[in-house]
Scaffold this motif. Structure first.
Motif, PDB file in Angstrom:
ATOM      1  N   GLN A 318       0.812  -1.204   0.000  1.00 24.28           N
ATOM      2  CA  GLN A 318       0.000   0.000   0.000  1.00 24.28           C
ATOM      3  C   GLN A 318       0.849   1.260   0.000  1.00 24.28           C
ATOM      4  OE1 GLN A 318      -3.256  -0.294  -0.428  1.00 24.28           O
ATOM      5  NE2 GLN A 318      -3.084  -2.532  -0.331  1.00 24.28           N
ATOM      6  N   ASP A 319       0.250   2.314  -0.516  1.00 23.66           N
ATOM      7  CA  ASP A 319       0.913   3.623  -0.550  1.00 23.66           C
ATOM      8  C   ASP A 319       0.697   4.317   0.792  1.00 23.66           C
ATOM      9  OD1 ASP A 319       2.094   5.963  -1.236  1.00 23.66           O
ATOM     10  OD2 ASP A 319       0.582   6.603  -2.683  1.00 23.66           O
ATOM     11  N   ALA A 320       1.810   4.795   1.398  1.00 25.12           N
ATOM     12  CA  ALA A 320       1.719   5.513   2.682  1.00 25.12           C
ATOM     13  C   ALA A 320       2.500   6.814   2.594  1.00 25.12           C
ATOM     14  CB  ALA A 320       2.238   4.648   3.817  1.00 25.12           C
ATOM     15  N   GLU A 323       6.308   6.532   1.799  1.00 24.90           N
ATOM     16  CA  GLU A 323       6.746   5.149   1.901  1.00 24.90           C
ATOM     17  C   GLU A 323       5.750   4.212   1.227  1.00 24.90           C
ATOM     18  OE1 GLU A 323       9.111   5.094   6.151  1.00 24.90           O
ATOM     19  OE2 GLU A 323       6.953   4.695   6.150  1.00 24.90           O
ATOM     20  N   VAL A 325       4.280   0.467   2.047  1.00 26.90           N
ATOM     21  CA  VAL A 325       4.181  -0.463   3.185  1.00 26.90           C
ATOM     22  C   VAL A 325       3.715  -1.815   2.672  1.00 26.90           C
ATOM     23  CG1 VAL A 325       3.113  -0.928   5.404  1.00 26.90           C
ATOM     24  CG2 VAL A 325       3.675   1.422   4.770  1.00 26.90           C
ATOM     25  N   THR A 327       2.881  -5.776   3.745  1.00 24.55           N
ATOM     26  CA  THR A 327       2.600  -6.703   4.840  1.00 24.55           C
ATOM     27  C   THR A 327       2.406  -8.103   4.273  1.00 24.55           C
ATOM     28  OG1 THR A 327       0.219  -6.258   4.759  1.00 24.55           O
ATOM     29  CG2 THR A 327       1.539  -4.926   6.270  1.00 24.55           C
ATOM     30  N   HIS A 371      13.935   0.840   9.744  1.00 23.78           N
ATOM     31  CA  HIS A 371      13.227   0.156   8.656  1.00 23.78           C
ATOM     32  C   HIS A 371      13.513  -1.344   8.633  1.00 23.78           C
ATOM     33  CE1 HIS A 371      12.767   4.314   7.322  1.00 23.78           C
ATOM     34  NE2 HIS A 371      11.759   3.884   6.604  1.00 23.78           N
ATOM     35  N   THR A 386       5.653  -6.749   8.612  1.00 18.70           N
ATOM     36  CA  THR A 386       5.451  -5.455   7.958  1.00 18.70           C
ATOM     37  C   THR A 386       6.807  -4.868   7.588  1.00 18.70           C
ATOM     38  OG1 THR A 386       3.457  -5.050   9.278  1.00 18.70           O
ATOM     39  CG2 THR A 386       4.453  -3.145   8.180  1.00 18.70           C
ATOM     40  N   ARG A 388       8.574  -1.393   5.582  1.00 18.02           N
ATOM     41  CA  ARG A 388       8.365  -0.053   5.018  1.00 18.02           C
ATOM     42  C   ARG A 388       9.547   0.310   4.125  1.00 18.02           C
ATOM     43  NH1 ARG A 388       8.796   3.817   8.463  1.00 18.02           N
ATOM     44  NH2 ARG A 388       9.796   2.586  10.111  1.00 18.02           N
TER      45      ARG A 388
END
Length: 404
Positions: A318-320, A323, A325, A327, A371, A386, A388
């Motif tokens: 996913q876009d954060a 960053e 991310v 999982t 990280h 997870t 990043r």
């Protein structure tokens, strides 16, 4: 003092000089008007020194060879302002710049032996027979590395000069730092290659055998699926065993994961269920090569450790903001958190934990300790990992990928 410490000191000195130069320029503009926009002579000399050093650094960072020495000698001679300058290793003259190239190089190696043995700079009379040659004195300064004296920097002048001795010695030390950094780069490359080899070794021969056996089982009953799985197997092995490239794109790593899961699914059938959710905007993100596939392989192994049941693996990217991310979660047997801690710190060596420890170390090396892997698990509760990845990070780039 380590090479990393020396590098930090050099960077700090360069930064201070550059800042001082800029402040000097600003002060000159405020106090004396536009005529002194280029700064004072001292400021101009500072800028020239930094600029010349910056031009000499890249070839030296590749090590001490004839090619790198040839590219660096002109800049180093400009830095010292000498009549001539040469770089040598312990056996031969690698490069010469300036006057006297027609008759001085053969004499050099006979004069630097004592310097190579002592590791101290020396000023010597050249004893040149040509009355027209201006190269009467030479300063021989050692070039050092982790393995001792690597060679010498030899600066020539028309007269003996204590200033030249000191300047040549300092430049030789700076060159030595660049050569140490080159060795660190090579060491880092060797470490990364060793880590990737360890990950490749974790791609179990049993997995390869079982994948081929699963493919073979479809040859008669479903030839088209057997063909598709064989292509997936070829692409998976080609990517996993490629020879070059420390980094890759998230899209490529996810494609490798899809191939792995297709092969695993051919073997385990309905026992393995996979959910994949990926935001398209994170696909171009750069990340260390082969850092997600081992995590998925770990999830499948843990998920199917209880042979009586099935396994569900969920993968999300996913876009954060700044960053991406990722999982990876499974509903398998999980792990005791204390045992996981020992695996990640290297206190316990376990075949199924090699990938976790390896990936965690590589991520911390590239992005920093903030990280590393974030793992949530407990006995009987599955595992969630997870990761990043900063979208933009200095020094993180994709290198060319070669075929195995």
């Amino acid at each position: 003092m380590t090479a990393a410490t020396l590098a930090a000191l050099c960077a700090a000195v360069a930064l201070l000089l550059a800042v001082g130069f800029q402040l000097g320029r600003a002060s000159s503009r405020r106090g004396s008007g536009p005529d002194l926009d280029l700064g004072t002579p001292v400021e101009r000399a500072t800028f020239h020194t930094l600029h010349t050093a910056s031009l000499a650094a890249p070839p030296l960072r590749a090590g001490l060879t004839e090619d790198t020495a040839r590219k660096a000698t002109r800049q180093l001679r400009s830095l010292l302002g000498t009549e001539a300058l040469c770089l040598t290793d312990r056996d031969t003259v690698l490069a010469w710049d300036g006057r006297g190239a027609d008759h001085h190089p053969p004499r050099v190696m006979g004069r630097i032996t004592s310097v190579l043995d002592s590791g101290c700079s020396q000023s010597v009379f050249t004893g040149c027979d040509d009355p027209e040659c201006p190269l009467r004195w030479a300063v021989i300064a050692p070039l050092t590395g982790e393995d001792g004296v690597l060679g010498a920097l030899v600066a020539y002048g028309s007269r003996e000069s204590a200033v030249l001795v000191r300047a040549a010695t300092e430049v030789a030390r700076w060159v030595s730092v660049q050569l140490e950094l080159a060795e660190l780069d090579r060491s880092r490359t060797r470490i990364i290659e060793a880590e990737i080899r360890a990950l490749r070794a974790q791609i179990s021969p049993h997995f390869i055998f079982n994948s081929l056996a699963a493919i073979a089982s479809f040859v008669r009953t479903d030839p088209e699926r057997a063909r598709e799985l064989l292509l997936e197997f070829a692409d998976f092995t080609r990517y996993s065993f490629r020879r070059h490239g420390d980094f890759t794109h998230l899209a490529d790593e996810l494609r490798c994961i899809e191939q792995y899961l297709a092969l695993a699914g051919a073997r385990f059938g309905d026992r393995l269920k996979v959910t994949l959710q990926v935001a398209p905007e994170v696909l171009p993100v750069t990340l260390p090569f082969l850092c997600l596939q081992p995590l998925v392989e770990n999830a499948v192994k843990h998920g199917l450790a209880d042979s009586r049941g099935g396994c569900r693996v969920s993968i999300s990217a996913q876009d954060a903001g700044a960053e991406a991310v990722v999982t990876i979660e499974d509903d398998g047997v999980g792990m005791n958190p204390e045992e996981l801690r020992r695996i990640l710190t290297g206190e316990t060596i376990r075949a199924s934990g090699i990938g976790l420890c390896n990936v965690d170390e590589r991520l911390r090396q590239v992005y920093g300790d903030d990280h590393g892997l974030v793992i949530e698990t407990a006995v009987g509760a599955g595992m969630k990992i997870t990761v990043r990845f900063p979208k933009y990070r200095a020094g993180v780039h994709r290198l060319s990928s070669g075929e195995p």
